[in-house]
Write a protein that holds these residues in place. Sequence first.
Motif, short mmCIF file in Angstrom:
data_model
loop_
_atom_site.label_atom_id
_atom_site.label_comp_id
_atom_site.label_asym_id
_atom_site.label_seq_id
_atom_site.Cartn_x
_atom_site.Cartn_y
_atom_site.Cartn_z
N LEU A 147 -24.72 7.95 -46.26
CA LEU A 147 -24.45 7.91 -44.82
C LEU A 147 -24.12 9.32 -44.36
O LEU A 147 -23.15 9.92 -44.83
CB LEU A 147 -23.27 6.99 -44.51
N LEU A 148 -24.91 9.84 -43.45
CA LEU A 148 -24.66 11.14 -42.82
C LEU A 148 -24.20 10.87 -41.40
O LEU A 148 -24.97 10.37 -40.59
CB LEU A 148 -25.94 11.98 -42.81
N PHE A 149 -22.94 11.18 -41.08
CA PHE A 149 -22.38 10.78 -39.79
C PHE A 149 -21.65 11.95 -39.14
O PHE A 149 -20.43 12.10 -39.29
CB PHE A 149 -21.45 9.59 -40.00
N PRO A 150 -22.36 12.81 -38.38
CA PRO A 150 -21.76 14.00 -37.78
C PRO A 150 -21.12 13.78 -36.42
O PRO A 150 -20.97 14.70 -35.63
CB PRO A 150 -22.98 14.93 -37.65
N THR A 151 -20.73 12.56 -36.14
CA THR A 151 -20.17 12.19 -34.84
C THR A 151 -18.91 12.98 -34.51
O THR A 151 -18.18 13.42 -35.40
CB THR A 151 -19.87 10.68 -34.83
N LEU A 152 -18.64 13.12 -33.20
CA LEU A 152 -17.49 13.88 -32.73
C LEU A 152 -16.40 12.99 -32.15
O LEU A 152 -15.30 13.46 -31.85
CB LEU A 152 -17.93 14.88 -31.65
N LEU A 153 -16.69 11.70 -32.00
CA LEU A 153 -15.74 10.81 -31.34
C LEU A 153 -16.00 9.37 -31.75
O LEU A 153 -17.13 8.89 -31.64
CB LEU A 153 -15.89 10.95 -29.82
N GLU A 154 -14.97 8.68 -32.21
CA GLU A 154 -15.08 7.26 -32.55
C GLU A 154 -13.73 6.59 -32.33
O GLU A 154 -12.68 7.18 -32.61
CB GLU A 154 -15.49 7.05 -34.02
N SER A 155 -13.75 5.36 -31.84
CA SER A 155 -12.53 4.58 -31.79
C SER A 155 -12.33 3.87 -33.13
O SER A 155 -11.21 3.54 -33.52
CB SER A 155 -12.58 3.55 -30.66
N TYR A 156 -13.43 3.65 -33.85
CA TYR A 156 -13.36 3.00 -35.16
C TYR A 156 -14.40 3.62 -36.10
O TYR A 156 -14.07 4.28 -37.06
CB TYR A 156 -13.58 1.50 -35.00
N GLY A 157 -15.69 3.40 -35.81
CA GLY A 157 -16.75 3.94 -36.66
C GLY A 157 -17.26 2.90 -37.64
O GLY A 157 -17.07 3.05 -38.85
N LEU A 158 -17.90 1.84 -37.16
CA LEU A 158 -18.38 0.78 -38.04
C LEU A 158 -19.34 1.25 -39.13
O LEU A 158 -19.34 0.69 -40.23
CB LEU A 158 -19.02 -0.34 -37.22
N PRO A 159 -20.19 2.27 -38.87
CA PRO A 159 -21.06 2.74 -39.97
C PRO A 159 -20.29 3.16 -41.22
O PRO A 159 -20.80 3.03 -42.33
CB PRO A 159 -21.79 3.93 -39.34
N PHE A 160 -19.05 3.64 -41.05
CA PHE A 160 -18.23 3.96 -42.23
C PHE A 160 -18.02 2.70 -43.09
O PHE A 160 -18.21 2.73 -44.30
CB PHE A 160 -16.86 4.50 -41.81
N ILE A 161 -17.63 1.63 -42.42
CA ILE A 161 -17.34 0.38 -43.12
C ILE A 161 -18.62 -0.20 -43.73
O ILE A 161 -18.62 -0.70 -44.86
CB ILE A 161 -16.69 -0.64 -42.17
N GLU A 162 -19.71 -0.13 -42.98
CA GLU A 162 -20.99 -0.64 -43.47
C GLU A 162 -21.43 0.11 -44.72
O GLU A 162 -21.89 -0.49 -45.70
CB GLU A 162 -22.04 -0.53 -42.37
N ALA A 163 -21.29 1.43 -44.69
CA ALA A 163 -21.68 2.24 -45.85
C ALA A 163 -20.81 1.92 -47.06
O ALA A 163 -21.31 1.84 -48.20
CB ALA A 163 -21.57 3.73 -45.51
N MET A 164 -19.52 1.72 -46.85
CA MET A 164 -18.64 1.33 -47.94
C MET A 164 -19.08 -0.01 -48.53
O MET A 164 -19.10 -0.18 -49.76
CB MET A 164 -17.19 1.24 -47.45
N TYR A 165 -19.41 -0.94 -47.67
CA TYR A 165 -19.82 -2.28 -48.12
C TYR A 165 -21.09 -2.20 -48.96
O TYR A 165 -21.20 -2.89 -49.99
CB TYR A 165 -20.05 -3.17 -46.90
N TYR A 166 -22.04 -1.37 -48.56
CA TYR A 166 -23.30 -1.24 -49.30
C TYR A 166 -23.27 -0.15 -50.36
O TYR A 166 -24.30 0.23 -50.88
CB TYR A 166 -24.46 -1.03 -48.31
N ARG A 167 -22.05 0.33 -50.64
CA ARG A 167 -21.83 1.29 -51.72
C ARG A 167 -22.70 2.54 -51.57
O ARG A 167 -23.42 2.94 -52.50
CB ARG A 167 -22.04 0.62 -53.09
N LYS A 168 -22.61 3.14 -50.41
CA LYS A 168 -23.30 4.39 -50.14
C LYS A 168 -22.27 5.50 -49.96
O LYS A 168 -21.22 5.29 -49.35
CB LYS A 168 -24.16 4.29 -48.88
N LEU A 169 -22.57 6.67 -50.47
CA LEU A 169 -21.68 7.80 -50.27
C LEU A 169 -21.61 8.14 -48.79
O LEU A 169 -22.62 8.07 -48.09
CB LEU A 169 -22.18 9.02 -51.05
N ILE A 170 -20.43 8.53 -48.33
CA ILE A 170 -20.24 8.92 -46.94
C ILE A 170 -19.99 10.42 -46.87
O ILE A 170 -19.13 10.95 -47.57
CB ILE A 170 -19.04 8.19 -46.32
N ILE A 171 -20.75 11.11 -46.03
CA ILE A 171 -20.43 12.50 -45.68
C ILE A 171 -20.35 12.54 -44.16
O ILE A 171 -21.24 12.07 -43.45
CB ILE A 171 -21.45 13.52 -46.24
#
Length: 301
Positions: free
Chosen positions: A199-223
């Motif tokens: 997961l490549l997520f260069p976002t500047l603003l999030e109230s939560y950030g569901l892609p973080f949770i989704e990537a964790m669930y599918y066992r993908k590295l997060i940067i």
Amino acid sequence: VIFPRIIFKYKINVILNFGDLIIPSKVYQIYYFDWAYAVYNDSYIWQRMSLFDYIKRKIKLFLIKNRIADVSKIIVQTNNILKRMKMVFNLDNVMVIPTPFGFDGISNKNEFDFNLESKKTKFFFPSTFSPHKNFEILYPLANLIEKENLPYVIIITINNIIAKKYLNKIKKYLGNVIINLGNVEHHKMPGLYNQCDVLLFPTLLESYGLPFIEAMYYRKLIITSDLDFANDICGDAAYYFNPFDEVSMLNSMKAYHKNKDEVQIKIDKGTDKVQVLPTWRDFIHSLQKQIDFGLDLNHDS
């Protein structure tokens, strides 16, 4: 204008508000807050939008600021937003209820094949095309990847019509370094996560950030961006970069191949974080407690 009339007509006892704007009312109101612009005043966020969006959001912010003191209970998704709400609005009636994972019940069988390049490392950036998502950094990043002849590809999912101008700007890299799949239907997203590597997520603003949770669930590295909201959700389950610096981003991308043991540890920590998230039943139960409290107050009065 309309909602106060409805509240009076039907003798509403409790308001459960999932909208961004606060209903002007003295009735016990539970406000589910997820509009992060209200608690971030950084110039790099507000200067990136069009004049129309800037004015629209400033009006929205004005309305929230002028009505938030009348809200009985505010629910946020993270400790980071809790801290910012208290700092910006000086409130003590805020509580955290994390959002449950959203893919429950979706089968991964019969996955749609996106025909992605099998020999390249696939960095997935799932997002709509919004200024705060920081898509502009992909242009210099793709340029670096091409110069170093790295076997990397960035997968994006933005609307071809809405982002037409942006896609024309990066067309030099489309199909080679950057692949835009357009809008991806919800039921195909699990398959897309499984067919990507990071997961490549260069976002500047999030109230939560569901892609973080989704990537964790599918066992993908997060940067991701080294900003407070990302650190709050991911902790030590991710690699971080300066979202304004393509060199910093690329160095984090290279970490995926440099230390497989460390990468595996971060993925495992992400899995642990997902496993302690509340279920939808827990989430509804927490809301019900707040509703019941409001009803009890109304009954006592």
